[in-house]
Design a protein around this motif. Structure first.
Motif, PDB file in Angstrom:
ATOM      1  N   LEU A   1     -14.135  -0.665  19.586  1.00  0.00           N
ATOM      2  CA  LEU A   1     -14.388  -1.962  20.217  1.00  0.00           C
ATOM      3  C   LEU A   1     -13.217  -2.925  20.018  1.00  0.00           C
ATOM      4  CD1 LEU A   1     -18.160  -2.377  19.383  1.00  0.00           C
ATOM      5  CD2 LEU A   1     -17.155  -2.098  21.656  1.00  0.00           C
ATOM      6  N   ILE A   2     -12.590  -2.878  18.856  1.00  0.00           N
ATOM      7  CA  ILE A   2     -11.427  -3.730  18.600  1.00  0.00           C
ATOM      8  C   ILE A   2     -10.274  -3.334  19.515  1.00  0.00           C
ATOM      9  CG2 ILE A   2      -9.640  -4.298  16.893  1.00  0.00           C
ATOM     10  CD1 ILE A   2     -11.913  -4.137  14.763  1.00  0.00           C
ATOM     11  N   VAL A   3     -10.012  -2.030  19.617  1.00  0.00           N
ATOM     12  CA  VAL A   3      -8.925  -1.553  20.473  1.00  0.00           C
ATOM     13  C   VAL A   3      -9.206  -1.872  21.936  1.00  0.00           C
ATOM     14  CG1 VAL A   3      -7.805   0.540  21.344  1.00  0.00           C
ATOM     15  CG2 VAL A   3      -8.092   0.217  18.886  1.00  0.00           C
ATOM     16  N   ALA A   4     -10.426  -1.611  22.395  1.00  0.00           N
ATOM     17  CA  ALA A   4     -10.777  -1.886  23.795  1.00  0.00           C
ATOM     18  C   ALA A   4     -10.674  -3.381  24.092  1.00  0.00           C
ATOM     19  CB  ALA A   4     -12.179  -1.372  24.099  1.00  0.00           C
ATOM     20  N   GLY A   5     -11.134  -4.202  23.155  1.00  0.00           N
ATOM     21  CA  GLY A   5     -11.053  -5.651  23.338  1.00  0.00           C
ATOM     22  C   GLY A   5      -9.617  -6.140  23.366  1.00  0.00           C
ATOM     23  N   ALA A   6      -8.793  -5.648  22.451  1.00  0.00           N
ATOM     24  CA  ALA A   6      -7.391  -6.073  22.405  1.00  0.00           C
ATOM     25  C   ALA A   6      -6.644  -5.636  23.662  1.00  0.00           C
ATOM     26  CB  ALA A   6      -6.710  -5.509  21.156  1.00  0.00           C
ATOM     27  N   ALA A   7      -6.850  -4.404  24.074  1.00  0.00           N
ATOM     28  CA  ALA A   7      -6.147  -3.899  25.264  1.00  0.00           C
ATOM     29  C   ALA A   7      -6.579  -4.653  26.514  1.00  0.00           C
ATOM     30  CB  ALA A   7      -6.394  -2.400  25.425  1.00  0.00           C
ATOM     31  N   SER A   8      -7.880  -4.828  26.676  1.00  0.00           N
ATOM     32  CA  SER A   8      -8.360  -5.477  27.901  1.00  0.00           C
ATOM     33  C   SER A   8      -7.944  -6.940  27.974  1.00  0.00           C
ATOM     34  CB  SER A   8      -9.877  -5.342  28.022  1.00  0.00           C
ATOM     35  OG  SER A   8     -10.543  -6.017  26.975  1.00  0.00           O
ATOM     36  N   ARG A   9      -7.944  -7.623  26.846  1.00  0.00           N
ATOM     37  CA  ARG A   9      -7.568  -9.038  26.857  1.00  0.00           C
ATOM     38  C   ARG A   9      -6.065  -9.227  26.960  1.00  0.00           C
ATOM     39  NH1 ARG A   9     -12.679  -7.706  26.781  1.00  0.00           N
ATOM     40  NH2 ARG A   9     -14.062  -9.512  26.791  1.00  0.00           N
ATOM     41  N   SER A  10      -5.315  -8.145  26.855  1.00  0.00           N
ATOM     42  CA  SER A  10      -3.862  -8.210  27.030  1.00  0.00           C
ATOM     43  C   SER A  10      -3.446  -8.092  28.490  1.00  0.00           C
ATOM     44  CB  SER A  10      -3.199  -7.088  26.225  1.00  0.00           C
ATOM     45  OG  SER A  10      -3.462  -7.266  24.857  1.00  0.00           O
ATOM     46  N   VAL A  11      -4.333  -7.588  29.318  1.00  0.00           N
ATOM     47  CA  VAL A  11      -3.995  -7.378  30.728  1.00  0.00           C
ATOM     48  C   VAL A  11      -3.563  -8.674  31.417  1.00  0.00           C
ATOM     49  CG1 VAL A  11      -4.932  -6.679  32.979  1.00  0.00           C
ATOM     50  CG2 VAL A  11      -5.347  -5.270  30.957  1.00  0.00           C
ATOM     51  N   PRO A  12      -4.244  -9.802  31.235  1.00  0.00           N
ATOM     52  CA  PRO A  12      -3.781 -11.025  31.899  1.00  0.00           C
ATOM     53  C   PRO A  12      -2.387 -11.468  31.434  1.00  0.00           C
ATOM     54  CG  PRO A  12      -6.045 -11.293  31.223  1.00  0.00           C
ATOM     55  CD  PRO A  12      -5.554 -10.012  30.599  1.00  0.00           C
ATOM     56  N   VAL A  13      -2.050 -11.184  30.192  1.00  0.00           N
ATOM     57  CA  VAL A  13      -0.720 -11.547  29.702  1.00  0.00           C
ATOM     58  C   VAL A  13       0.337 -10.719  30.435  1.00  0.00           C
ATOM     59  CG1 VAL A  13       0.782 -11.697  27.681  1.00  0.00           C
ATOM     60  CG2 VAL A  13      -1.651 -12.234  27.458  1.00  0.00           C
ATOM     61  N   LEU A  14       0.099  -9.420  30.539  1.00  0.00           N
ATOM     62  CA  LEU A  14       1.029  -8.557  31.268  1.00  0.00           C
ATOM     63  C   LEU A  14       1.062  -8.933  32.749  1.00  0.00           C
ATOM     64  CD1 LEU A  14       0.105  -5.083  29.760  1.00  0.00           C
ATOM     65  CD2 LEU A  14       1.893  -6.650  29.036  1.00  0.00           C
ATOM     66  N   GLY A  15      -0.095  -9.200  33.306  1.00  0.00           N
ATOM     67  CA  GLY A  15      -0.185  -9.535  34.715  1.00  0.00           C
ATOM     68  C   GLY A  15       0.490 -10.851  35.065  1.00  0.00           C
ATOM     69  N   ALA A  16       0.533 -11.769  34.111  1.00  0.00           N
ATOM     70  CA  ALA A  16       1.141 -13.077  34.377  1.00  0.00           C
ATOM     71  C   ALA A  16       2.612 -12.939  34.757  1.00  0.00           C
ATOM     72  CB  ALA A  16       1.001 -13.979  33.158  1.00  0.00           C
TER      73      ALA A  16
END
Length: 151
Positions: free
Chosen positions: A46-61
């Protein structure tokens, strides 16, 4: 439908039947995946999935076009290149700290899926919005969980 019609629908505050069904389905899929995780790896997964998914907007920006108005444009203006580097390093460290190759694969799959979602939305609508980032986060989270469960 035209991009103009899609934008009008996106701005409409009513969710609609399709939107409600989509949210319900992704929440049910998340719940099913979380319930299927072996107890021993549930918290790190859950920690890994949460960290990865919440990083997508940073990369997408820094990698997709955003509308000028709304949260998407604001987010693009706030995120700097160093933020992307720090974000990726943090996700990598979290995944590697687990000492489990499945967590590393789940993080990569989640990040990849989230970016694909953003690129598809950009292709369809010409720009991404805050709603696009929300959809990418949810898709990335689910894909990371599915990788964890499948392994």
């Amino acid at each position: 439908p035209s991009a103009d019609r899609a934008e009008r629908a996106r701005r409409d505050p009513a969710v609609g039947a399709l939107g409600a069904a989509g949210v319900t389905l992704i929440l049910l899929a998340d719940a099913g995946a979380i319930g299927s995780l072996p107890t021993a790896i549930a918290v790190p997964a859950l920690i890994v999935a949460g960290a990865a998914s919440r990083s997508v907007p940073v990369l997408g920006a820094r990698s997709v076009r955003h509308g000028e108005a709304g949260l998407g444009g604001w987010w693009r203006d706030c995120v700097r290149s160093i933020d992307v580097v720090v974000c990726l390093a943090t996700v990598g460290l979290i995944a590697l700290a687990s000492r489990n190759v499945v967590h590393v694969a789940a993080a990569g799959a989640g990040l990849g899926a989230g970016m694909v979602i953003l690129l598809l939305l950009e292709r369809r609508f010409g720009v991404v919005t805050g709603d696009s980032h929300g959809a990418a986060i949810e898709g990335a989270f689910l894909v990371a969980l599915i990788v964890e469960v499948a392994a």
